[in-house]
Design a protein around this motif. Structure first.
Motif, PDB file in Angstrom:
ATOM      1  N   ASP A 305       0.827  -1.317   0.093  1.00 44.12           N
ATOM      2  CA  ASP A 305       0.079   0.251   0.105  1.00 44.12           C
ATOM      3  C   ASP A 305       0.852   1.296  -0.019  1.00 44.12           C
ATOM      4  N   GLU A 306       0.422   2.468   0.313  1.00 46.13           N
ATOM      5  CA  GLU A 306       0.945   3.579   0.251  1.00 46.13           C
ATOM      6  C   GLU A 306       1.486   3.555   1.665  1.00 46.13           C
ATOM      7  N   ARG A 307       3.105   3.402   1.742  1.00 36.11           N
ATOM      8  CA  ARG A 307       3.619   3.612   3.139  1.00 36.11           C
ATOM      9  C   ARG A 307       4.970   4.057   2.961  1.00 36.11           C
ATOM     10  N   GLU A 308       5.659   4.516   4.183  1.00 38.28           N
ATOM     11  CA  GLU A 308       6.845   4.963   4.036  1.00 38.28           C
ATOM     12  C   GLU A 308       7.997   3.649   4.587  1.00 38.28           C
ATOM     13  N   LEU A 309       8.868   3.530   3.860  1.00 40.19           N
ATOM     14  CA  LEU A 309       9.779   2.458   4.282  1.00 40.19           C
ATOM     15  C   LEU A 309      11.440   3.111   4.053  1.00 40.19           C
ATOM     16  N   ALA A 310      12.131   2.795   5.137  1.00 43.17           N
ATOM     17  CA  ALA A 310      13.376   3.320   5.234  1.00 43.17           C
ATOM     18  C   ALA A 310      13.416   5.119   5.175  1.00 43.17           C
ATOM     19  N   GLY A 317       3.009  -1.898  -4.796  1.00 42.89           N
ATOM     20  CA  GLY A 317       3.601  -2.408  -5.933  1.00 42.89           C
ATOM     21  C   GLY A 317       4.980  -1.934  -6.132  1.00 42.89           C
ATOM     22  N   GLN A 318       5.552  -1.280  -5.519  1.00 43.15           N
ATOM     23  CA  GLN A 318       6.749  -0.922  -5.383  1.00 43.15           C
ATOM     24  C   GLN A 318       7.816  -1.768  -4.960  1.00 43.15           C
TER      25      GLN A 318
END
Length: 408
Positions: A305-310, A317-318
């Motif tokens: 989903d739309e989220r923040e990683l690092a 789908g990223q």
């Protein structure tokens, strides 16, 4: 005036197609890690994350996917699917998400238990010595071919209950099938050999499964067939897929753990002497081998989903590539990370992944590596590595030698 950072090497530069990467991937990965917490690789449509804390957190995130069918069509994971997977067949557990992944993992843990692995300890030592017997008397030999490659294959074959008369075929199918499995540089002949090998292995396993259903034995194939978890059981095709996964993922990684680790150890005779003087450090040495040049340099996750990683916003789908080889060299965690030190204290690494996908075979790989290293050092008091040009396998995401000449 502020000093401008040099852009890190990305794209094909982080693959075996780049001779500089083949020679030393970890210095290049240092540059990527220090460029930022999440560095975008435009050529492959992915973010690369390389700091230990970030990689560990993402590995432990139970909400992220790995099934490449769920990736954005322009992303690295989607390209991976188109190149390496057969969409007409269900992926192995390695590329499945919950609930399918959890069901299969729950079942295999019922069969592939720490107890069943520990029961193999004595036999693993015998296998190591039997392989060494075959090269005893030779002044030099290829350690990969003579020991590191056949050793884990024979161990898992015996756990599965493969007839000793079939083990030569079994090893050939495993070697040929794995050789092109994740290698985009594999030629047509190599790919064809792999296709034939996989078909022959599957035929063999289906026959073995039918025999075990009719007449159960005390082996891993029977244990997989009888594994039960909350009313769930494996079907025959899932057992075939699971055995192929244990062979492919387990054998290659243990082979390369030993090959890479012994290369690094033998390049520094003082480190060899430390282990000869204090064999109790062998367990610690295996952990340093895993940290310093483990068999897996990259793994991947997909945002759900739309989220923040690092610290970076990601869309659904990223593709996110986790640079294990960068995280294990993070100076925020390890002092002097480019130094190979079997006495290093508080070794932490991500060589076996993390979270719900932590490597099931880690206890077996560690046991094989510890017994293999101790046996080699005992049987060959003068084991050393002559000067040679190292030839690395061309499998992106993995790190392993084609050959390693040693003298005794």
């Amino acid at each position: 005036m502020t000093q401008q950072q040099t852009p890190p090497t990305l794209g094909m530069g982080l693959s075996p197609a780049n001779p500089e990467y083949q020679k030393d991937p970890f210095t290049l990965l240092d540059d990527v890690r220090e460029q930022g917490r999440a560095v975008y690789d435009e050529l492959f449509g992915r973010y690369i994350v390389g700091r230990f804390e970030d990689v560990q957190q993402i590995l432990n995130d139970r909400d992220l996917n790995v099934d490449p069918r769920k990736a954005d069509e322009s992303s690295f994971m989607a390209n991976f699917r188109r190149r390496f997977t057969d969409d007409t067949r269900e992926p192995s557990m390695l590329f499945l998400d919950p609930p399918d992944h959890d069901r299969l993992r729950g079942l295999v843990t019922r069969a592939f238990t720490p107890r069943s692995i520990e029961q193999m300890r004595g036999r693993i030592g015998e296998i190591a010595n039997e392989l060494i017997d075959k090269v005893e008397g030779q002044s030099s030999f290829d350690l990969m071919k003579a020991f590191c490659q056949p050793y884990p294959t024979i161990v898992i074959a015996e756990m599965l209950g493969v007839d000793p008369n079939d083990q030569a075929d079994f090893k050939r199918w495993t070697d040929d099938g794995v050789a092109a499995g994740f290698d985009p540089f594999a030629g047509e002949e190599k790919q064809q050999r792999a296709k034939v090998a996989r078909e022959q292995l599957e035929t063999y396993l289906r026959k073995a499964i039918a025999e075990r259903r009719a007449e159960p034995k005390d082996d891993l194939i029977t244990a997989l067939l009888h594994a039960e978890d909350e009313g769930n059981f494996f079907n025959d095709e899932e057992v075939v897929s699971m055995v192929a996964l244990l062979l492919g993922a387990g054998n290659v990684t243990t082979t390369d753990l030993l090959g890479n680790g012994l290369k690094n150890l033998l390049q520094q005779p003082d480190q060899v002497q430390i282990l000869r003087d204090n064999p109790s450090l062998i367990t610690n040495a295996i952990e340093e081998m895993l940290r310093y040049e483990g068999p897996v340099t990259f793994t991947g996750r997909i945002a759900v989903d739309e989220r923040e990683l690092a610290g970076c916003p990601m869309h659904r789908g990223q593709s996110v590539t986790l640079a294990i080889g960068a995280a294990n060299y993070d100076p925020r965690l390890h002092k002097d990370p480019h130094k190979f030190d079997v006495t290093r204290e508080d070794i932490d690494h991500l060589a076996f992944g993390g979270g719900r996908r932590y490597c099931l075979g880690a206890p077996l790989a560690r046991l094989e590596a510890q017994i293999g290293l101790e046996t080699l050092l005992t049987r060959f008091p003068n084991l050393r590595m002559p000067e040679q040009e190292l030839v690395w396998k061309t499998v992106p995401g993995f790190r392993g030698l084609e050959k390693l000449i040693v003298e005794v």
